[in-house]
Design an enzyme around this catalytic site. Structure first.
Site, PDB file in Angstrom:
ATOM      1  N   GLU A   1       9.088  -2.914  10.268  1.00 29.12           N
ATOM      2  CA  GLU A   1      10.434  -2.641   9.758  1.00 29.12           C
ATOM      3  C   GLU A   1      11.384  -2.047  10.802  1.00 29.12           C
ATOM      4  OE1 GLU A   1       9.932  -0.324   6.188  1.00 29.12           O
ATOM      5  OE2 GLU A   1       9.108  -2.011   5.085  1.00 29.12           O
TER       6      GLU A   1
ATOM      7  N   GLU B   1       4.447  -6.446   2.518  1.00 27.60           N
ATOM      8  CA  GLU B   1       4.612  -5.291   1.626  1.00 27.60           C
ATOM      9  C   GLU B   1       5.442  -5.701   0.427  1.00 27.60           C
ATOM     10  OE1 GLU B   1       6.203  -1.591   3.165  1.00 27.60           O
ATOM     11  OE2 GLU B   1       5.009  -1.799   5.003  1.00 27.60           O
TER      12      GLU B   1
HETATM   13  O1  IFM Z   1       6.191   3.642   2.400  1.00 28.28           O
HETATM   14  C1  IFM Z   1       7.035   2.693   2.974  1.00 28.28           C
HETATM   15  C2  IFM Z   1       6.367   2.029   4.153  1.00 28.28           C
HETATM   16  O2  IFM Z   1       5.973   2.952   5.121  1.00 28.28           O
HETATM   17  C3  IFM Z   1       7.304   1.045   4.802  1.00 28.28           C
HETATM   18  N1  IFM Z   1       7.867   0.148   3.843  1.00 28.28           N
HETATM   19  C4  IFM Z   1       8.419   0.690   2.631  1.00 28.28           C
HETATM   20  C5  IFM Z   1       7.414   1.615   1.976  1.00 28.28           C
HETATM   21  C6  IFM Z   1       7.997   2.196   0.675  1.00 28.28           C
HETATM   22  O3  IFM Z   1       9.154   2.916   0.933  1.00 28.28           O
END
Ligand code: IFM
Length: 442
Positions: free
Chosen positions: A165, A350
Site C-alpha cells: 500500500e 486484502e
Molecule cells: O490493517 C491494515 C493493513 O495493515 C493494511 N491494509 C488495511 C488494513 C485495515 O486497515
C-alpha cells in the site's frame, strides 16, 4: 454463501497479516521503528498503544499456522519486519532472520503457500531519522534489505511483494498525517510518493538479481466517486482518483504519473524524477489488490490543492466507519485488467471488515463478517466471468491485531484475540471458511 467449488481449480484462498501488527516487536532483537515513536507521541494512536506485544505471534506462530491450515486455507500472506532483520538499517540481526526462516518452513510444512511482503510499514528508526521516505537513500537501503531476504528465503517463497500500500506509506502518512511519521506536508508527500515507487523498483531489481520469478507489489484501491451528484464524475473525484489509485498503478504499468496529480505535486518532486520512471515500470509477475470501500469526494475550493472534501455515504458501515460496497471490488479488478495489466495474475491480497466482536458463551457470531466476505467473493466471481485473471483471495486478517492509529480496538480477524491473555478463539467466520474450503478440497 461462498464455496470453493464456485471458483477455478487453481484459485488460492488465504488470510493475511503483517509483522508489526501481530508479532510483538519488543522481542527477538528487533530495532525501534517510526511506529514506536509515532505511537509514543500523545494524540497519534488510540490509547498510545504500540506493537510491542501485539498478538505475540513471534512465539505463538505454530498455533496460528495450525489455525490457518485447519481453516482449509491454501496460502498465508505475511510480512518481514525490516527493523527486526536489520535493527539499525544496516547490520543483520541473525535472530530476526532465523525467525522468518522457521516461519517459512512452518508454512510449507503445513501445506500452505507463503506470500511474503517485504515492507509493511515498520521503518527502522535510524532510517526515519535520516528523513525516511523523503530521502532517496532509503530506497537503496530497501534494496539491501530485499537482497538479504531474497537470499535467505527466496528459494522457498514463490511470491514476494515489495511494498504494501504505497498510498498509505506516502500520502496518508506524509500529507494526511494519519500514519507514521505523521507529517502534514505536501513536499514530503510528493517525495515519499516517488521514493516509495523507486523502492519498489529497487526491490524488483534485487529480486531479479537473485533469480526470483515471482515479484509483485500490493496496491490499495478505493472506488472514488463524485459525492456532489450521485453517479456523476467531477474534477475533485478525478484528482482524488489520480492521487489514491492512478499514481501507483500507472507508474508500475506505464512508467507515468497522472497529470491530475502532477498539477499539484510536480514542483515538489525530487530533481530528475523522470529518469526513474522506466525502472519503476519494470515488468512484474503479479499484482496484489487491496480493497475495502469507496470514497465519496466533494469539491472544496476554499482549501489549497487538491481542494477536495469527503462525505459520509448512506450504506451500512463497518467498525472503521467504512461503507460496505462490494461492487467497487469488481469494478476495480476489471479496471486493473482492462486498463493496465491485461492478463497479468491478480490476487486480492486484502479484503475484510472490522467489527466489535466479543465472545459470548465462548462463541463469536460474526454474521456481518460472513455476509461481507460472501458479497465480496461474489464480486470476485463477477470479475472472473468478465475475464479478469484473478488467481486468489486473501482475507484481512487472520487475527485481530494492532490496527495502527486505532490501536487494538478495531477487530478485523477471523480469529478473536484476547489481548490480556492472548487466547485465540476462532470466530463463526473462520468456521464458515473452513466449511467452504475444506469441502471439495483439491
Ligand atoms: O490493517 C491494515 C493493513 O495493515 C493494511 N491494509 C488495511 C488494513 C485495515 O486497515
Amino acid at each position: 454463501m461462498f464455496d470453493r467449488r464456485d471458483f477455478p481449480q487453481d484459485f488460492v484462498f488465504g488470510a493475511a497479516t503483517a509483522a508489526y501488527q501481530i508479532e510483538g516487536h519488543r522481542v527477538g532483537g528487533a530495532g525501534p521503528t517510526h511506529w514506536d515513536s509515532f505511537a509514543a507521541t500523545p494524540g497519534n494512536v488510540a490509547g498510545a498503544e504500540d506493537g510491542a506485544s501485539a498478538c505475540d505471534h513471534y512465539h505463538r506462530w505454530p498455533e496460528d499456522l495450525d489455525l490457518l491450515r485447519d481453516g482449509g486455507f491454501d496460502a498465508y500472506r505475511f510480512s518481514t519486519s525490516w527493523a527486526r532483520v536489520m535493527p539499525d538499517g544496516k547490520s543483520v540481526n541473525p535472530e530476526g532472520l532465523d525467525f522468518y526462516d522457521r516461519l517459512v518452513d512452518g508454512i510449507l510444512e503445513r501445506g500452505l503457500a507463503p506470500f511474503l511482503t517485504l515492507y509493511h510499514w515498520e521503518l527502522p528508526s535510524v532510517l526515519a531519522d535520516n528523513g525516511g521516505w523523503t530521502n532517496r537513500d532509503t530506497t537503496s537501503r530497501f534494496g539491501d534489505f530485499t537482497r538479504l531476504i531474497a537470499e535467505k528465503l527466496g528459494d522457498r517463497v514463490a511470491r514476494i511483494a515489495t511494498i504494501n500500500e504505497p498510498w498509505c506509506v506516502s500520502w496518508l502518512s506524509h500529507f494526511e498525517g494519519h500514519h507514521a511519521p505523521g507529517l502534514r506536508d505536501i513536499r514530503a508527500a510528493a517525495r515519499s510518493m516517488h521514493h516509495i515507487m523507486l523502492a519498489h523498483a529497487e526491490g524488483v531489481e534485487a529480486l531479479r538479481a537473485a533469480g526470483h520469478k515471482g515479484a509483485g507489489i500490493v496496491l490499495n484501491f478505493t472506488d472514488v466517486q463524485c459525492g456532489d451528484s450521485e453517479g456523476g464524475w467531477s474534477e475533485a473525484a478525478a484528482r482524488t482518483d489520480a492521487i489514491m489509485n492512478r499514481w501507483f498503478i500507472e507508474s508500475v504499468a506505464r512508467g507515468e504519473y497522472p497529470a491530475e496529480a502532477l498539477e499539484g505535486l510536480e514542483r515538489h518532486l525530487p530533481k530528475g524524477w523522470t529518469g526513474d520512471m522506466a525502472r519503476i515500470a519494470a515488468p512484474i509477475d503479479w499484482l496484489g489488490v487491496n480493497y475495502y470501500s469507496r470514497a465519496l469526494v466533494t469539491e472544496a475550493p476554499e482549501k489549497p490543492w487538491p481542494s477536495t472534501g469527503a462525505i459520509t455515504g448512506p450504506l451500512p458501515k463497518t467498525q472503521m466507519g467504512w461503507e460496505v460496497y462490494p461492487r467497487g471490488l469488481s469494478s476495480l479488478l476489471n479496471r486493473m485488467a482492462d486498463d493496465y495489466v491485461g492478463s497479468l495474475p491478480i490476487y486480492v491480497t486484502e479484503n475484510g471488515m472490522a467489527w466489535a466482536d466479543e465472545p459470548c458463551d465462548g462463541k463469536i457470531e460474526d454474521t456481518a463478517r460472513i455476509d461481507y466476505v460472501a458479497a465480496h467473493l461474489e464480486a470476485v466471481r463477477r470479475s472472473l466471468s468478465h475475464g479478469t485473471n484473478i488467481k486468489g483471495y486473501f482475507y484481512w486478517s487472520l487475527l485481530d491485531n494492532y490496527e495502527w492509529s486505532f490501536g487494538y480496538e478495531k477487530r478485523f480477524g477471523l480469529i478473536h484475540v484476547d489481548f490480556g491473555t492472548l487466547k485465540r478463539t476462532p470466530k463463526a467466520s473462520w468456521h464458515r471458511f473452513r466449511d467452504a474450503l475444506s469441502d471439495g478440497r483439491r
